[in-house]
Structures are given as C-alpha cells and as structure tokens.
Design a protein around this motif. Structure first.
Motif, PDB file in Angstrom:
ATOM      1  N   THR A 103       0.850  -1.179   0.000  1.00  0.00           N
ATOM      2  CA  THR A 103       0.000   0.000   0.000  1.00  0.00           C
ATOM      3  C   THR A 103       0.887   1.230   0.000  1.00  0.00           C
ATOM      4  N   SER A 104       0.534   2.198  -0.828  1.00  0.00           N
ATOM      5  CA  SER A 104       1.308   3.440  -0.877  1.00  0.00           C
ATOM      6  C   SER A 104       0.607   4.549  -0.101  1.00  0.00           C
ATOM      7  N   THR A 105      -0.604   4.287   0.377  1.00  0.00           N
ATOM      8  CA  THR A 105      -1.362   5.324   1.073  1.00  0.00           C
ATOM      9  C   THR A 105      -1.515   5.072   2.564  1.00  0.00           C
ATOM     10  N   ALA A 106      -1.212   3.884   3.030  1.00  0.00           N
ATOM     11  CA  ALA A 106      -1.356   3.545   4.449  1.00  0.00           C
ATOM     12  C   ALA A 106      -0.090   2.843   4.920  1.00  0.00           C
ATOM     13  N   SER A 107       0.003   2.618   6.216  1.00  0.00           N
ATOM     14  CA  SER A 107       1.168   1.932   6.770  1.00  0.00           C
ATOM     15  C   SER A 107       1.051   0.419   6.681  1.00  0.00           C
ATOM     16  N   LEU A 108      -0.174  -0.081   6.592  1.00  0.00           N
ATOM     17  CA  LEU A 108      -0.414  -1.520   6.539  1.00  0.00           C
ATOM     18  C   LEU A 108      -1.576  -1.784   5.590  1.00  0.00           C
ATOM     19  N   SER A 109      -1.472  -2.851   4.830  1.00  0.00           N
ATOM     20  CA  SER A 109      -2.559  -3.228   3.920  1.00  0.00           C
ATOM     21  C   SER A 109      -3.835  -3.477   4.700  1.00  0.00           C
ATOM     22  N   LYS A 110      -4.941  -3.402   4.006  1.00  0.00           N
ATOM     23  CA  LYS A 110      -6.238  -3.655   4.633  1.00  0.00           C
ATOM     24  C   LYS A 110      -6.345  -5.127   5.016  1.00  0.00           C
ATOM     25  N   LEU A 111      -7.095  -5.400   6.074  1.00  0.00           N
ATOM     26  CA  LEU A 111      -7.212  -6.754   6.610  1.00  0.00           C
ATOM     27  C   LEU A 111      -7.645  -7.779   5.560  1.00  0.00           C
ATOM     28  N   PRO A 112      -8.644  -7.504   4.697  1.00  0.00           N
ATOM     29  CA  PRO A 112      -9.012  -8.515   3.688  1.00  0.00           C
ATOM     30  C   PRO A 112      -7.860  -8.877   2.749  1.00  0.00           C
ATOM     31  N   ASP A 113      -7.003  -7.909   2.425  1.00  0.00           N
ATOM     32  CA  ASP A 113      -5.837  -8.202   1.577  1.00  0.00           C
ATOM     33  C   ASP A 113      -4.841  -9.091   2.313  1.00  0.00           C
ATOM     34  N   ILE A 114      -4.607  -8.799   3.584  1.00  0.00           N
ATOM     35  CA  ILE A 114      -3.704  -9.615   4.395  1.00  0.00           C
ATOM     36  C   ILE A 114      -4.260 -11.031   4.522  1.00  0.00           C
ATOM     37  N   GLN A 115      -5.557 -11.139   4.778  1.00  0.00           N
ATOM     38  CA  GLN A 115      -6.192 -12.458   4.906  1.00  0.00           C
ATOM     39  C   GLN A 115      -6.076 -13.248   3.615  1.00  0.00           C
ATOM     40  N   ASP A 116      -6.233 -12.585   2.474  1.00  0.00           N
ATOM     41  CA  ASP A 116      -6.101 -13.251   1.173  1.00  0.00           C
ATOM     42  C   ASP A 116      -4.697 -13.826   1.008  1.00  0.00           C
ATOM     43  N   GLY A 117      -3.677 -13.036   1.322  1.00  0.00           N
ATOM     44  CA  GLY A 117      -2.306 -13.512   1.211  1.00  0.00           C
ATOM     45  C   GLY A 117      -2.030 -14.666   2.163  1.00  0.00           C
ATOM     46  N   LEU A 118      -2.525 -14.554   3.387  1.00  0.00           N
ATOM     47  CA  LEU A 118      -2.330 -15.635   4.360  1.00  0.00           C
ATOM     48  C   LEU A 118      -3.011 -16.922   3.928  1.00  0.00           C
ATOM     49  N   PHE A 119      -4.213 -16.807   3.389  1.00  0.00           N
ATOM     50  CA  PHE A 119      -4.948 -17.998   2.946  1.00  0.00           C
ATOM     51  C   PHE A 119      -4.127 -18.781   1.930  1.00  0.00           C
ATOM     52  N   LYS A 120      -3.614 -18.082   0.921  1.00  0.00           N
ATOM     53  CA  LYS A 120      -2.813 -18.755  -0.108  1.00  0.00           C
ATOM     54  C   LYS A 120      -1.553 -19.385   0.492  1.00  0.00           C
ATOM     55  N   LEU A 121      -0.888 -18.643   1.366  1.00  0.00           N
ATOM     56  CA  LEU A 121       0.369 -19.138   1.920  1.00  0.00           C
ATOM     57  C   LEU A 121       0.169 -20.283   2.899  1.00  0.00           C
ATOM     58  N   ILE A 122      -0.940 -20.276   3.608  1.00  0.00           N
ATOM     59  CA  ILE A 122      -1.216 -21.403   4.496  1.00  0.00           C
ATOM     60  C   ILE A 122      -1.431 -22.664   3.676  1.00  0.00           C
ATOM     61  N   LEU A 123      -2.088 -22.524   2.521  1.00  0.00           N
ATOM     62  CA  LEU A 123      -2.214 -23.673   1.608  1.00  0.00           C
ATOM     63  C   LEU A 123      -0.834 -24.163   1.176  1.00  0.00           C
ATOM     64  N   PHE A 124      -0.008 -23.235   0.699  1.00  0.00           N
ATOM     65  CA  PHE A 124       1.326 -23.607   0.229  1.00  0.00           C
ATOM     66  C   PHE A 124       2.181 -24.187   1.354  1.00  0.00           C
ATOM     67  N   SER A 125       2.103 -23.610   2.541  1.00  0.00           N
ATOM     68  CA  SER A 125       2.966 -24.062   3.633  1.00  0.00           C
ATOM     69  C   SER A 125       2.597 -25.450   4.133  1.00  0.00           C
ATOM     70  N   ASN A 126       1.404 -25.911   3.810  1.00  0.00           N
ATOM     71  CA  ASN A 126       0.980 -27.241   4.233  1.00  0.00           C
ATOM     72  C   ASN A 126       1.205 -28.313   3.172  1.00  0.00           C
ATOM     73  N   LEU A 127       1.921 -27.960   2.108  1.00  0.00           N
ATOM     74  CA  LEU A 127       2.274 -28.968   1.112  1.00  0.00           C
ATOM     75  C   LEU A 127       3.231 -29.977   1.724  1.00  0.00           C
ATOM     76  N   ASP A 128       3.020 -31.244   1.419  1.00  0.00           N
ATOM     77  CA  ASP A 128       3.945 -32.279   1.900  1.00  0.00           C
ATOM     78  C   ASP A 128       5.300 -32.159   1.218  1.00  0.00           C
ATOM     79  N   THR A 129       5.282 -31.987  -0.087  1.00  0.00           N
ATOM     80  CA  THR A 129       6.521 -31.862  -0.855  1.00  0.00           C
ATOM     81  C   THR A 129       6.310 -30.852  -1.967  1.00  0.00           C
ATOM     82  N   LEU A 130       7.410 -30.255  -2.398  1.00  0.00           N
ATOM     83  CA  LEU A 130       7.399 -29.356  -3.540  1.00  0.00           C
ATOM     84  C   LEU A 130       8.355 -29.929  -4.563  1.00  0.00           C
TER      85      LEU A 130
END
Length: 141
Positions: A40-67
């Motif tokens: 974000t260029s207008t605030a100090s921290l992204s909005k919560l829905p954007d953060i939640q979206d990023g976390l959702f994807k990464l939690i999926l990726f982080s729970n992969l057994d193997t890459l």
C-alpha cells in the motif's frame, strides 16, 4: 526463477488438481521462497481482507507435503511480505523476538493505529505457529 511468477499444480490424494499462482518465487541458499506481497502506498499496513487473502494462499502452500520442480523435491518456505507507507525499519516473523516486536511498534507509534498493532501481533503469532511461514512488515521504498 528468482522473482518470477510460477504456476503450482497441487494434487490431493483423491486425484483433484488445483492450479495456483503466487506473486513471486525467490531462490536463495538452496531454498525456494513462495511469496505473496501486499503493498500500500497510502497507508502503513494493507487492509485486513488483503492480508487475509495472502495468508490464505500461503497457508495452503505451507501445508504442502513436498514441492517438486522438474521431478526433483526442493526445499521451500512461504512468506507474506507487507509493505506500507512511512514504516520505519522492518521486521520478520517468527525470526524477531518479543523485544524486537515491541521496539518495531514503538518506532512506528505514529504509523500504526491500535487495530493495526493488534494485526501485527496476530501475524507474529501466526508465523510462530506455522514453521514454514515467514511474515515481513516493512517500508515500501
């Protein structure tokens, strides 16, 4: 592949295949980092829905057994990178200590409101509980 887009095909035990694309794939020290970035260029921290979206994807990726890359298993971690306007310094969870977190919040006292400080503390806890997840909060310079 450093900093490039990649498409992941995730296959479950029932044969379902799902295609996901993270923001970036970084490679350093024999380790791949699957990164989602919220800026974000207008605030100090992204909005919560954007953060939640990023976390959702990464939690999926982080729970992969193997890459697998080209038929070879590779080491990986996931990272949520949050950049904002006027943020002083940077912090990476779970690497940062409680004292470093308190210092980071103190030097950014004018940049983060009470709700944003609570979100940052919850992000630290999320990274502490998920060993394949890193979360960085920094300036968007």
């Amino acid at each position: 592949m450093d900093g490039l887009k990649a498409t992941f095909s995730i296959e479950n035990y029932l044969g379902g295949i799902y295609y996901l694309t993270p923001d970036e794939i970084l490679f350093s020290n024999n380790m791949y980092t699957i990164q989602e970035s919220k800026n974000t260029s207008t605030a100090s921290l992204s909005k919560l829905p954007d953060i939640q979206d990023g976390l959702f994807k990464l939690i999926l990726f982080s729970n992969l057994d193997t890459l697998m890359l080209n038929g070879q298993e590779v080491l990986f971690i996931t990272k949520l990178k949050l950049t904002g306007n006027n943020v002083v310094a940077s912090i990476v969870f779970p690497d940062a200590s409680l004292e470093e977190l308190e210092y980071f919040l103190k030097v950014n006292i004018k940049n983060f409101n009470t709700n944003q400080k609570a979100i940052i503390k919850k992000l630290a806890l999320e990274a502490q509980n998920n060993k394949k997840l890193k979360i960085e909060v920094s300036n968007n310079f």
